[in-house]
Design an enzyme around this catalytic site. Structure first.
Site, mmCIF file in Angstrom:
data_model
loop_
_atom_site.group_PDB
_atom_site.id
_atom_site.type_symbol
_atom_site.label_atom_id
_atom_site.label_comp_id
_atom_site.label_asym_id
_atom_site.label_seq_id
_atom_site.Cartn_x
_atom_site.Cartn_y
_atom_site.Cartn_z
ATOM 1 N N GLY A 202 54.611 -23.780 17.894
ATOM 2 C CA GLY A 202 53.999 -22.997 16.975
ATOM 3 C C GLY A 202 52.720 -23.206 16.929
ATOM 4 O O GLY A 202 52.091 -24.067 17.488
ATOM 5 N N GLY B 105 49.697 -24.883 15.828
ATOM 6 C CA GLY B 105 49.520 -25.946 15.017
ATOM 7 C C GLY B 105 48.121 -26.204 14.839
ATOM 8 O O GLY B 105 47.856 -26.927 13.828
ATOM 9 N N LYS C 115 41.063 -20.663 15.742
ATOM 10 C CA LYS C 115 41.527 -21.806 16.344
ATOM 11 C C LYS C 115 40.772 -22.857 16.100
ATOM 12 O O LYS C 115 39.629 -23.082 16.093
ATOM 13 C CB LYS C 115 41.547 -21.658 18.099
ATOM 14 C CG LYS C 115 42.038 -22.711 18.733
ATOM 15 C CD LYS C 115 42.425 -22.659 20.109
ATOM 16 C CE LYS C 115 42.984 -23.713 21.009
ATOM 17 N NZ LYS C 115 43.218 -23.489 22.201
ATOM 18 N N ASP D 217 45.902 -32.663 14.070
ATOM 19 C CA ASP D 217 44.969 -32.599 12.692
ATOM 20 C C ASP D 217 44.779 -31.322 12.499
ATOM 21 O O ASP D 217 43.960 -30.860 11.670
ATOM 22 C CB ASP D 217 43.944 -33.511 12.949
ATOM 23 C CG ASP D 217 42.899 -33.280 14.163
ATOM 24 O OD1 ASP D 217 43.338 -32.154 14.869
ATOM 25 O OD2 ASP D 217 42.036 -33.975 14.733
ATOM 26 N N ASP E 161 54.949 -21.812 26.677
ATOM 27 C CA ASP E 161 54.193 -21.537 25.372
ATOM 28 C C ASP E 161 52.814 -21.247 25.719
ATOM 29 O O ASP E 161 52.279 -20.659 24.939
ATOM 30 C CB ASP E 161 54.218 -22.715 24.332
ATOM 31 C CG ASP E 161 53.807 -24.002 24.844
ATOM 32 O OD1 ASP E 161 54.626 -24.596 25.977
ATOM 33 O OD2 ASP E 161 52.701 -24.559 24.660
ATOM 34 N N ASP F 269 45.210 -19.657 26.289
ATOM 35 C CA ASP F 269 45.253 -21.087 25.991
ATOM 36 C C ASP F 269 44.304 -21.821 27.128
ATOM 37 O O ASP F 269 44.992 -22.489 27.876
ATOM 38 C CB ASP F 269 46.678 -21.514 25.606
ATOM 39 C CG ASP F 269 47.111 -21.289 24.191
ATOM 40 O OD1 ASP F 269 46.615 -20.352 23.480
ATOM 41 O OD2 ASP F 269 47.956 -21.945 23.955
#
Ligand code: AMP
Ligand code: MG
Length: 476
Positions: A89, A91, A107, A119, A246, A256
């Protein structure tokens, strides 16, 4: 349009609530603008004047999104280095809304339901890499997510050392990943799976909407656009580095950006990700990894479609990929089409480049100027003989092609500049000292990589020896 006039919608929230988690961004301390992308602002109909305003920094910092607003993180799973991870997911990416067909995401905007031990932050270094590279992909006409802007901050985060946190506002026509489908399939949540598939079709594959066999067609379309994307990566010498499922976009976009690299000297087995000890995601493995990932998607779609039919489509992958690959490589060589013997000419060229340790980008750009005098080309490699032998074959192949036409095609297909890691590092080193001028410079060449830019000539040559073929850490 002014920022406060933007009408953000949230179509993803119409999916079952298992698909996301509502969460608001946690703003960074003392944020400041590093760069704004005017072209992306235009696409989103945001006034250029807004990009210099304090309101823009506040927008990128997620401050406008208050408690109870419709911002959210998406749930997904994925195969990481071949192993299934049942829940990943967003994060650290928080979706703040949709403008037209573009979904905006911050992001590094803080912890979400899916942060696990993270974090929720992104460091300046990796944010600059994502920001610049997504623009470089636009410049190269390779499908990618976009970035609207990037902010830095005084916010400390711990990685190997203490670093500063940043946020990029990412923009995409889809944030759905292969791993998003895998999550619902593996959890046995077939209603959600079907809703997700219809959502993806609505958004990115409207031509198959409502058809009885739409899920089979969806798989086929994703297979084709993925094959094309990887062929484009391979032709330009891009090594993604973390092709986990992912990180595979259902819309065939580069997504990504992590420890990626453009090739320096050509190497089939180039590995750019320090964590990738066995080279699963090496340069040459990218097409087969894409196919492996498509198989994982196929299994995830199997509750909605017949595996046999999808298997038949997947069996076409190698052929389709090769067709695209030869198309892009022939363009780079200035050939009007692929004829018998061209695939061998290409393969032998790559072997030659590897043997002679030739810079991949420099070779093609130099070849684009080639009119018979080989001196400049021969200077790019260690020895002359293998290149002369290959050029003899090339000469024979281009004999009947008009030189001016060939050169024009090649100069538009072979970038003078790609964002190599040593260049990005220079921008990062300066940015960490508060100087964003190198980010500005790299942004310019990212946008127009085929232009001459005489002021940036020092980046047009082979990568300096001390910076060649380095691996990067995944930590970001
Ligand atoms: P990536 O390597 O960036 O594609 O991330 C893989 C997974 O780890 C995704 O689910 C990310 O959201 C999550 N992740 C990576 N870094 C962080 C972080 N600093 N905090 C929370 N989650 C993270
Ligand atoms: Mg990821």
């Amino acid at each position: 349009m002014k920022l406060n006039e933007l009408k953000l919608t949230n179509p993803y929230l119409e999916l079952p609530e298992e698909c996301y988690d509502r969460v608001t961004p946690t703003p960074l301390i003392r944020p400041h603008l590093i760069h704004a992308n005017k072209d992306v602002a235009k696409v989103l109909d945001i006034d250029e004047s807004e990009l210099e305003s304090e309101a823009f920094v506040t927008f990128l910092n997620g401050k406008h999104a208050e408690e109870g607003s419709d911002t959210f993180a998406m749930c997904y799973a994925g195969h990481q280095f071949g192993h299934y991870v049942p829940r990943l997911g967003d994060g650290r990416a928080i979706n703040i809304g949709t403008i037209d067909k573009y979904h905006l995401q911050l992001k590094g905007a803080g912890i979400t339901e899916y942060s696990r031990h993270g974090d929720g932050r992104a460091v300046l270094r990796s944010s600059i890499r994502e920001y610049l590279m997504s623009e470089a992909m636009q410049g190269l006409s390779i499908p990618s997510t976009l970035c609207l802007g990037i902010i830095g901050s005084d916010h400390n985060v711990r990685r190997e050392t203490i670093e500063k946190a940043a946020v990029v506002c990412r923009v995409s026509t889809s944030w759905v990943r292969f791993g998003t489908f895998e999550y619902y399939a593996h959890e046995g949540m077939f209603k959600e799976l079907e809703a997700l598939a219809d959502y993806a079709i609505d958004e990115n594959f409207p031509h198959i909407k409502g058809k009885d066999n739409r899920y089979t067609l969806l798989f086929n379309d994703v297979m084709i656009i993925t094959a094309r994307l990887i062929a484009q990566w391979m032709s330009v010498g891009f090594n993604h580095g973390v092709m986990n499922t992912d990180n595979m976009s259902i819309a065939g976009l580069t997504i990504d950006y992590g420890p990626y690299a453009f090739l320096d000297d050509f190497r089939h087995d180039n590995i750019c990700n320090h964590t990738d000890q066995h080279g699963r995601y090496s340069f040459e493995n990218q097409p087969q990894v894409a196919k492996w990932n498509l198989r994982a998607l196929m299994m995830a779609l199997s509750p909605l479609s017949t595996v046999e039919k999808m298997e038949k489509n997947l069996a076409m992958f190698d052929k389709i990929y090769m067709r695209y690959y030869h198309y892009y490589m022939c363009k780079k060589l200035g050939l009007p089409g692929t004829v018998e013997g061209d695939p061998e000419l290409i393969d032998d060229m790559l072997d030659m480049l590897e043997m002679l340790q030739v810079d991949y980008t420099l070779f093609f750009r130099t070849l684009s100027h080639y009119e018979g005098d080989r001196a400049a080309l021969l200077r790019t490699g260690l020895y002359h003989e293998p290149m002369n032998a290959w050029l003899d074959r090339y000469d024979a192949r281009i004999k009947t092609i008009d030189t001016a036409v060939r050169k024009e095609q090649m100069l538009g297909a072979n970038p003078k500049y790609v964002l190599k890691n040593y260049m990005l590092q220079e921008a990062i080193d300066a940015a960490e000292k508060g100087d964003f001028s190198v980010v500005d410079d790299l942004f310019k060449i990212a946008q127009n990589p085929f232009d001459e830019h005489p002021e940036f000539e020092r980046w047009a040559g082979a990568t300096p020896n001390e910076f060649k073929n380095k691996k990067l850490s995944c930590s970001s």
